[in-house]
Design an enzyme around this catalytic site. Structure first.
Site, mmCIF file in Angstrom:
data_model
loop_
_atom_site.group_PDB
_atom_site.id
_atom_site.type_symbol
_atom_site.label_atom_id
_atom_site.label_comp_id
_atom_site.label_asym_id
_atom_site.label_seq_id
_atom_site.Cartn_x
_atom_site.Cartn_y
_atom_site.Cartn_z
ATOM 1 N N GLU A 1 -7.959 0.618 8.894
ATOM 2 C CA GLU A 1 -8.786 -0.220 9.749
ATOM 3 C C GLU A 1 -9.091 0.538 11.038
ATOM 4 O O GLU A 1 -8.174 0.898 11.783
ATOM 5 C CB GLU A 1 -8.078 -1.540 10.079
ATOM 6 C CG GLU A 1 -7.928 -2.457 8.874
ATOM 7 C CD GLU A 1 -7.245 -3.764 9.241
ATOM 8 O OE1 GLU A 1 -7.800 -4.820 8.888
ATOM 9 O OE2 GLU A 1 -6.162 -3.722 9.859
ATOM 10 N N GLU B 1 -2.136 -5.209 -0.699
ATOM 11 C CA GLU B 1 -3.195 -4.639 0.131
ATOM 12 C C GLU B 1 -2.737 -3.314 0.744
ATOM 13 O O GLU B 1 -1.573 -3.168 1.127
ATOM 14 C CB GLU B 1 -3.551 -5.627 1.248
ATOM 15 C CG GLU B 1 -4.768 -5.267 2.069
ATOM 16 C CD GLU B 1 -5.201 -6.450 2.936
ATOM 17 O OE1 GLU B 1 -5.377 -7.561 2.372
ATOM 18 O OE2 GLU B 1 -5.326 -6.272 4.139
ATOM 19 N N ASP C 1 -4.461 -0.618 3.701
ATOM 20 C CA ASP C 1 -5.557 -0.630 4.670
ATOM 21 C C ASP C 1 -5.710 0.654 5.470
ATOM 22 O O ASP C 1 -4.721 1.228 5.925
ATOM 23 C CB ASP C 1 -5.328 -1.719 5.739
ATOM 24 C CG ASP C 1 -5.250 -3.107 5.162
ATOM 25 O OD1 ASP C 1 -6.011 -3.386 4.230
ATOM 26 O OD2 ASP C 1 -4.442 -3.907 5.656
#
Length: 352
Positions: A124, A120, A122
């Site tokens: 955010e 993953e 990210d």
């Protein structure tokens, strides 16, 4: 220039810092045309709705989409393919006014295929109180290494709800770079000691908006207030530059994607020039307020990709948070991965 000056003054910058900040980003914009010639694709050609039904609204020209969060559900979309490395980018405008408790995520993952060994990357965005600087984090997981999260948290130097800004993730076999507009804000270079902690399996691109009241803004102190709903995040000028891959055929993928990998490595956005490193260093010195590399409570021995700067280390406590320069509420060091895709509306609402 006037827009940047107004924005910086609005977020509490003095004149000298504003001018210096403007100078470094102007330098990047003048000398770097890499983000002016990106190949974008219509939403229907590269993406599919993920959840939220009517809360995903496509633009009339088919080139963009709006994601809404209301008291019933959030929304999201996913790339139609998984990619073995790639450049993932979008112009994004975040919700305005009071947005505490909201998480808008722009990220790559393969958690739906490799549930216990997912990778993953990210972006955010963690919501904000009206008039306060937006805060966001980047993260990196490899091979399910959720107990070794690699969070960094930052403030933005502009109000992301006023106009569109480009957010990009470059992921190659050797390095990962996070960009905001043309400014690199983080680089992770793979080394042998990282092993499987470096993302290596094909990933999809996800974009979601959801209720993260229990952790997003000041560690959960401020919740989503649905009086201000619906909350709207807008996305346009979408870029998917990578090698579409069947995640099960790992052996053939390396050969099939060799040409595309070479293409990615040759692009201007993959080259960390002196000016880009200068801009990245400036950003991190001014706007990064948490780094896992300096969090000695979590990691008595820094993870192997960390490059420890003695000067930078002096700015941080043993928790990886700034010694000076702002109040940063204590965050849970819980390492369990937080899902950004609600199982159902009722499940989502149970956390409000």
């Amino acid at each position: 220039m006037d827009d940047l000056l107004r924005c910086c003054y609005g977020f509490g910058f003095g004149a000298s810092k504003t001018f210096a900040l403007f100078s470094i980003f102007l330098l990047i914009s003048i000398t770097n045309a890499a983000f002016n010639n990106l190949t974008t694709i219509p939403f229907n050609q590269g993406y599919s709705p993920l959840f939220g039904d009517g809360n995903l609204v496509r633009s009339p020209n088919g080139k963009g989409v709006r994601l809404l969060l209301d008291r019933f559900t959030g929304s999201g979309f996913i790339s139609s393919n998984l990619y073995k490395h790639g450049f993932f980018s979008a112009n994004i405008k975040l919700p305005s006014d009071y947005t505490a408790g909201i998480c808008v995520a722009f990220y790559t993952s393969n958690g739906d295929v490799f549930e216990k060994s997912h990778d993953e990357l990210d972006f955010e965005f963690l919501g904000n109180l009206e008039g306060k600087p937006w805060r966001f984090q980047t993260n990196l997981y490899g091979n399910g290494s959720t107990n070794r999260g690699r969070e960094e948290r930052y403030r933005l130097w502009f109000d992301p709800s006023k106009e569109f800004h480009r957010y990009s993730i470059l992921w190659t076999a050797n390095k990962t770079i996070f960009y905001i507009d043309e400014v690199p804000i983080r680089e992770v270079v793979k080394n042998d000691a990282m092993g499987g902690d470096y993302p290596s399996k094909p990933m999809s691109l996800y974009t979601t908006i959801w209720d993260a009241s229990n952790w997003a803004t000041s560690g959960g102190r401020y919740k989503v207030n649905y009086k201000y709903a619906p909350f709207v995040a807008e996305f346009k000028d979408l870029v998917l530059e990578g090698c579409p891959t069947d995640p099960i055929e790992q052996v053939s993928a390396a050969d099939a994607c060799a040409e595309k990998d070479a293409y990615l490595d040759s692009q201007d956005y993959a080259i960390m020039t002196r000016k880009r490193r200068q801009a990245m260093r400036w950003f991190r010195q001014r706007f990064m307020y948490y780094s896992y590399c300096y969090d000695t409570l979590r990691y008595p021995v820094p993870p192997p990709e960390c490059v420890i700067s003695r000067v930078e280390k002096q700015r941080f406590k043993d928790t990886g948070r700034l010694r000076f320069g702002g109040s940063h509420h204590k965050q849970s060091r819980q390492s369990k991965r937080r899902s950004r895709i609600p199982i159902s509306s009722s499940a989502s609402n149970s956390n409000m």
